[in-house]
Design a protein around this motif. Sequence first.
Motif, PDB file in Angstrom:
ATOM      1  N   ASP A 170       0.907  -1.289  -0.040  1.00 19.82           N
ATOM      2  CA  ASP A 170      -0.013   0.010  -0.034  1.00 19.82           C
ATOM      3  C   ASP A 170       0.935   1.179   0.097  1.00 19.82           C
ATOM      4  OD1 ASP A 170      -2.349  -1.636   0.068  1.00 19.82           O
ATOM      5  OD2 ASP A 170      -2.246  -1.744   2.242  1.00 19.82           O
ATOM      6  N   ASP A 214       2.609  -9.571  -2.551  1.00 18.11           N
ATOM      7  CA  ASP A 214       1.378 -10.517  -2.423  1.00 18.11           C
ATOM      8  C   ASP A 214       0.396 -10.180  -1.466  1.00 18.11           C
ATOM      9  OD1 ASP A 214       2.255 -11.483   0.005  1.00 18.11           O
ATOM     10  OD2 ASP A 214       3.462 -13.166  -0.754  1.00 18.11           O
ATOM     11  N   MET A 215      -0.745 -10.932  -1.270  1.00 17.50           N
ATOM     12  CA  MET A 215      -1.784 -10.398  -0.487  1.00 17.50           C
ATOM     13  C   MET A 215      -1.488 -10.473   1.045  1.00 17.50           C
ATOM     14  SD  MET A 215      -4.314 -13.829  -0.534  1.00 17.50           S
ATOM     15  CE  MET A 215      -4.937 -13.331   1.115  1.00 17.50           C
ATOM     16  N   GLN A 239     -11.352 -15.027   4.750  1.00 15.18           N
ATOM     17  CA  GLN A 239     -12.070 -13.969   4.323  1.00 15.18           C
ATOM     18  C   GLN A 239     -12.192 -12.999   5.499  1.00 15.18           C
ATOM     19  OE1 GLN A 239     -15.596 -14.448   1.381  1.00 15.18           O
ATOM     20  NE2 GLN A 239     -15.912 -15.761   3.089  1.00 15.18           N
ATOM     21  N   TYR A 242      -8.440 -11.734   5.724  1.00 11.29           N
ATOM     22  CA  TYR A 242      -7.802 -11.043   4.482  1.00 11.29           C
ATOM     23  C   TYR A 242      -8.946 -10.906   3.418  1.00 11.29           C
ATOM     24  CZ  TYR A 242      -3.336 -12.813   6.258  1.00 11.29           C
ATOM     25  OH  TYR A 242      -2.253 -13.164   6.932  1.00 11.29           O
ATOM     26  N   PRO A 243      -9.779  -9.748   3.562  1.00 14.48           N
ATOM     27  CA  PRO A 243     -11.087  -9.562   3.030  1.00 14.48           C
ATOM     28  C   PRO A 243     -10.716  -9.473   1.457  1.00 14.48           C
ATOM     29  CG  PRO A 243     -11.271  -8.363   4.968  1.00 14.48           C
ATOM     30  CD  PRO A 243      -9.784  -8.819   4.782  1.00 14.48           C
ATOM     31  N   HIS A 244      -9.699  -8.892   0.984  1.00 12.65           N
ATOM     32  CA  HIS A 244      -9.538  -8.934  -0.499  1.00 12.65           C
ATOM     33  C   HIS A 244      -8.974 -10.380  -1.001  1.00 12.65           C
ATOM     34  CE1 HIS A 244      -5.746  -8.604   2.219  1.00 12.65           C
ATOM     35  NE2 HIS A 244      -5.094  -8.833   1.158  1.00 12.65           N
ATOM     36  N   ALA A 245      -9.009 -11.201  -0.380  1.00 10.80           N
ATOM     37  CA  ALA A 245      -8.686 -12.561  -0.648  1.00 10.80           C
ATOM     38  C   ALA A 245     -10.077 -13.411  -1.475  1.00 10.80           C
ATOM     39  CB  ALA A 245      -8.267 -13.688   0.481  1.00 10.80           C
ATOM     40  N   ARG A 246     -11.195 -12.509  -1.444  1.00 12.57           N
ATOM     41  CA  ARG A 246     -12.227 -13.140  -2.005  1.00 12.57           C
ATOM     42  C   ARG A 246     -12.344 -13.300  -3.461  1.00 12.57           C
ATOM     43  NH1 ARG A 246     -16.177  -9.090   1.237  1.00 12.57           N
ATOM     44  NH2 ARG A 246     -16.110 -10.079   3.389  1.00 12.57           N
ATOM     45  N   LYS A 247     -11.239 -12.716  -3.927  1.00 11.46           N
ATOM     46  CA  LYS A 247     -11.370 -12.655  -5.504  1.00 11.46           C
ATOM     47  C   LYS A 247     -10.358 -14.219  -5.902  1.00 11.46           C
ATOM     48  CE  LYS A 247      -7.265  -9.765  -5.682  1.00 11.46           C
ATOM     49  NZ  LYS A 247      -6.767  -8.196  -6.163  1.00 11.46           N
ATOM     50  N   CYS A 248     -10.053 -14.569  -4.810  1.00 17.76           N
ATOM     51  CA  CYS A 248      -8.917 -15.944  -5.030  1.00 17.76           C
ATOM     52  C   CYS A 248      -9.501 -16.935  -4.754  1.00 17.76           C
ATOM     53  CB  CYS A 248      -7.484 -15.700  -4.116  1.00 17.76           C
ATOM     54  SG  CYS A 248      -6.722 -14.034  -4.397  1.00 17.76           S
ATOM     55  N   THR A 262      -3.565 -18.232  -5.849  1.00 11.95           N
ATOM     56  CA  THR A 262      -2.991 -16.838  -6.002  1.00 11.95           C
ATOM     57  C   THR A 262      -1.381 -17.069  -6.053  1.00 11.95           C
ATOM     58  OG1 THR A 262      -2.871 -14.664  -5.157  1.00 11.95           O
ATOM     59  CG2 THR A 262      -2.508 -16.630  -3.413  1.00 11.95           C
TER      60      THR A 262
END
Length: 302
Positions: A170, A214-215, A239, A242-248, A262
């Motif tokens: 970030d 990475d995430m 989830q 790491y909320p941003h992991a949903r796309k994985c 990922t």
Amino acid sequence: MANDTTKSFFHWLDVIKAIAGDRSLPATDIAKLLGTSTRNAYYVLKALDEYGFVVNRDHGWYNLDVESPFFQNIREQVNFNVDQVNYLYRLLLRENTESPMVGGVLSKFQHYFHTYLGPVDEKSFEPYKNYRLLKKAIKQHKCVILHKYASSNSLTVKDRCVEPFMFLGDETDVRAYEPSSDMNKTYKISRIGTVEVLDQSWMYADEHKYAFTDMFLYSGEVRHRVRLRFDVSAYNFMQEEYPHARKCLTKGDDDTHWLFETDIANYEGIGRFVLGLYEHIEVIEDDGLKAYLKEKIRRMRT
């Protein structure tokens, strides 16, 4: 093709934009924006006044007051109110102030909303100041000195002359080439004392090796593709943490399992997650991750 009504609507918007706030125009210029007569321009100004705009007239020049009820209504709909600003400001003060972004947002809150809830530690703004200088150096392809950089790897605090070329994560880390060690390294902006931008331009651009984050916020030049099979427990924890992991995540072969896939830069982040939930996760890929986990388990047993 826009019809006459649509064109007229857009012309009215052009007028509002042209004479709002500090901007003013005579009726003749307003008529040109409308594509009509000066007489019709007066009609439009009267209609705007009736609709909720305060139309000011000064020696034949017209202007829409920024305190017009129409503008105030829009501000109330899209802007933060005082309570919301103060709440967000307090959240930022409690946030990890090592992030350059926190200092930057705090500064804007104070400037644009005149927010002041007590003294703010100047250290909150130091990472942001360093970030801005690094951003300038990257844009201009300049070398910098990272004064008093505190390294957790070498356990040293010293100056480092580097060529910064990209931000990671970030924008909390900066990637730079260090000529003295002939290596590309990732530096945490929060660990930099001050940044000094030099007049010296990059000399080793061909040596710059770009990395990715990475995430799990680990950075590296090599990507490792991992595939895991989660049960409900692992799926929920992933989830939540790491909320941003949903796309994985994708649905597995039944309603109680999911596939997680990922790219990672380092096995440590994903390794900690797997070891903490080892009964709920099956490692499908890759061999490097499997070897890493086996070695961790071996060391824990000895």
